[in-house]
Design an enzyme around this catalytic site. Sequence first.
Site, PDB file in Angstrom:
ATOM      1  N   SER A   8       0.877  -1.189  -0.033  1.00 42.91           N
ATOM      2  CA  SER A   8       0.153  -0.079   0.063  1.00 42.91           C
ATOM      3  C   SER A   8       0.910   1.215   0.003  1.00 42.91           C
ATOM      4  O   SER A   8       1.740   1.491   1.032  1.00 42.91           O
ATOM      5  CB  SER A   8      -0.979  -0.217   1.328  1.00 42.91           C
ATOM      6  OG  SER A   8      -1.314   1.323   1.366  1.00 42.91           O
ATOM      7  N   HIS A  33      -1.064  -1.564  -4.160  1.00 39.36           N
ATOM      8  CA  HIS A  33      -2.389  -1.265  -3.493  1.00 39.36           C
ATOM      9  C   HIS A  33      -2.382   0.275  -3.513  1.00 39.36           C
ATOM     10  O   HIS A  33      -1.595   0.964  -2.801  1.00 39.36           O
ATOM     11  CB  HIS A  33      -2.509  -1.735  -2.017  1.00 39.36           C
ATOM     12  CG  HIS A  33      -3.842  -1.809  -1.595  1.00 39.36           C
ATOM     13  ND1 HIS A  33      -4.725  -2.709  -1.370  1.00 39.36           N
ATOM     14  CD2 HIS A  33      -3.895  -0.809  -0.808  1.00 39.36           C
ATOM     15  CE1 HIS A  33      -5.887  -2.357  -0.420  1.00 39.36           C
ATOM     16  NE2 HIS A  33      -5.319  -1.079  -0.154  1.00 39.36           N
ATOM     17  N   ASP A  35      -4.713   3.428  -2.175  1.00 37.79           N
ATOM     18  CA  ASP A  35      -6.004   3.663  -1.639  1.00 37.79           C
ATOM     19  C   ASP A  35      -6.392   5.100  -1.888  1.00 37.79           C
ATOM     20  O   ASP A  35      -5.777   6.151  -1.677  1.00 37.79           O
ATOM     21  CB  ASP A  35      -5.492   3.725  -0.162  1.00 37.79           C
ATOM     22  CG  ASP A  35      -5.130   2.582   0.632  1.00 37.79           C
ATOM     23  OD1 ASP A  35      -5.934   1.733   0.599  1.00 37.79           O
ATOM     24  OD2 ASP A  35      -4.244   2.280   1.272  1.00 37.79           O
ATOM     25  N   MET A  37      -9.104   7.779  -1.135  1.00 39.95           N
ATOM     26  CA  MET A  37      -9.951   8.186  -0.195  1.00 39.95           C
ATOM     27  C   MET A  37     -10.715   9.654  -0.541  1.00 39.95           C
ATOM     28  O   MET A  37     -10.203  10.629  -0.939  1.00 39.95           O
ATOM     29  CB  MET A  37      -9.422   8.473   1.191  1.00 39.95           C
ATOM     30  CG  MET A  37      -8.734   7.185   1.605  1.00 39.95           C
ATOM     31  SD  MET A  37      -7.826   7.290   3.229  1.00 39.95           S
ATOM     32  CE  MET A  37      -6.905   5.831   3.123  1.00 39.95           C
ATOM     33  N   HIS A  66      -8.230   0.546  -4.164  1.00 44.69           N
ATOM     34  CA  HIS A  66      -9.179   0.261  -3.039  1.00 44.69           C
ATOM     35  C   HIS A  66      -9.868   1.602  -2.905  1.00 44.69           C
ATOM     36  O   HIS A  66      -9.402   2.787  -2.437  1.00 44.69           O
ATOM     37  CB  HIS A  66      -8.144  -0.085  -1.885  1.00 44.69           C
ATOM     38  CG  HIS A  66      -8.979   0.020  -0.582  1.00 44.69           C
ATOM     39  ND1 HIS A  66      -8.607  -0.223   0.731  1.00 44.69           N
ATOM     40  CD2 HIS A  66     -10.413  -0.301  -0.515  1.00 44.69           C
ATOM     41  CE1 HIS A  66      -9.493  -0.404   1.572  1.00 44.69           C
ATOM     42  NE2 HIS A  66     -10.600  -0.345   0.798  1.00 44.69           N
ATOM     43  N   MET A  68     -12.192   3.991  -1.105  1.00 44.32           N
ATOM     44  CA  MET A  68     -13.077   4.402  -0.044  1.00 44.32           C
ATOM     45  C   MET A  68     -13.592   5.597  -0.498  1.00 44.32           C
ATOM     46  O   MET A  68     -13.099   6.696   0.190  1.00 44.32           O
ATOM     47  CB  MET A  68     -12.088   4.558   1.129  1.00 44.32           C
ATOM     48  CG  MET A  68     -11.316   2.982   1.525  1.00 44.32           C
ATOM     49  SD  MET A  68      -9.881   3.324   2.459  1.00 44.32           S
ATOM     50  CE  MET A  68      -8.640   3.341   1.011  1.00 44.32           C
ATOM     51  N   MET A 139     -11.637  -5.469   5.629  1.00 42.39           N
ATOM     52  CA  MET A 139     -11.020  -4.393   6.536  1.00 42.39           C
ATOM     53  C   MET A 139     -10.488  -4.964   7.771  1.00 42.39           C
ATOM     54  O   MET A 139     -11.375  -5.379   8.473  1.00 42.39           O
ATOM     55  CB  MET A 139     -11.553  -3.097   6.359  1.00 42.39           C
ATOM     56  CG  MET A 139     -11.545  -2.477   5.222  1.00 42.39           C
ATOM     57  SD  MET A 139     -10.020  -2.032   4.499  1.00 42.39           S
ATOM     58  CE  MET A 139      -9.299  -1.194   5.458  1.00 42.39           C
ATOM     59  N   GLY A 147      -1.165   2.634   9.368  1.00 42.53           N
ATOM     60  CA  GLY A 147      -0.625   2.717  10.992  1.00 42.53           C
ATOM     61  C   GLY A 147      -1.389   2.326  11.983  1.00 42.53           C
ATOM     62  O   GLY A 147      -0.993   2.636  13.202  1.00 42.53           O
ATOM     63  N   ASP A 174      -6.649  -5.878   4.748  1.00 45.09           N
ATOM     64  CA  ASP A 174      -5.987  -4.804   4.713  1.00 45.09           C
ATOM     65  C   ASP A 174      -6.130  -3.833   6.016  1.00 45.09           C
ATOM     66  O   ASP A 174      -7.104  -3.784   6.432  1.00 45.09           O
ATOM     67  CB  ASP A 174      -6.742  -4.074   3.666  1.00 45.09           C
ATOM     68  CG  ASP A 174      -6.149  -2.494   3.278  1.00 45.09           C
ATOM     69  OD1 ASP A 174      -5.007  -2.361   3.704  1.00 45.09           O
ATOM     70  OD2 ASP A 174      -6.919  -1.886   2.507  1.00 45.09           O
ATOM     71  N   GLY A 176      -3.120  -3.259   9.292  1.00 41.96           N
ATOM     72  CA  GLY A 176      -2.319  -3.523  10.555  1.00 41.96           C
ATOM     73  C   GLY A 176      -1.744  -4.732  10.303  1.00 41.96           C
ATOM     74  O   GLY A 176      -1.469  -5.788  11.285  1.00 41.96           O
TER      75      GLY A 176
END
Length: 226
Positions: A8, A33, A35, A37, A66, A68, A139, A147, A174, A176
Amino acid sequence: MQIKIAASILAADPTQLGNEIEKVERAGIDLIHVDVMDGHFVPNLTMGPFIVEGVKKNTSIPLDIHLMIENPEKYIESFTRKTGKDDIITFHIETTDDPLSVINLIKSQGLKAGVAMNPDTDAQTVKKLLKSIDMLLIMTVHPGFAGQSFIKDVCSKLKKLREIAPENLDIEVDGGIKPETISEAASAGANVFAAATSIFAKSDYKEAIKELRQIAQENCNLFVKN
Ligand code: DX5
Ligand code: ZN
């Protein structure tokens, strides 16, 4: 099942994005990956089609996009125009009342389609879609930021969905994901692992990816159907 590690780029150095992608590519990553958003579905703003276009030009590794974002159907084409048949676009089940039409829209543009679900979203909401998708993304943190800590409780849902999923469906986790948590996700049924911090915060990307892959491989045989 094939274990795939997705890097990611949310935790990559944004001023060095081209170099960072080249480095994870050389380090043996399976997917990049990205992200996306929108500041509505999640409380953060990140990358859009413009960055996806740049990333695509910079790598031959398949993209794992991905989304979101709310109203994903409005933006699908701005991403499919920049991408190709090996790339996958995943939208969140919580953002639409008509997931099948979004899946069909992505597939009609020649890409793979994935559905993502938040940690608190019930397994029931995606059950009927499992036959129609190329990947399910579960998720393991509340989406929005890199993080965060892995939410263990999600593993029971993951296990349940792996049991009813068509054979060989890719199931990605996805959030942690690190050496301490990947074994649990793998033994519960995930075979695709997105990781930002546990790759980009390390000095040796190759070593970081190798370690994640090895632990996943050692634990994934536990979900073989009997
Ligand atoms: C969170 C994003 C994740 C995130 C993972 O909303 O979807 O992909 O980048 O970051 P880590 O691996 O640091 O938890
Ligand atoms: Zn993500």
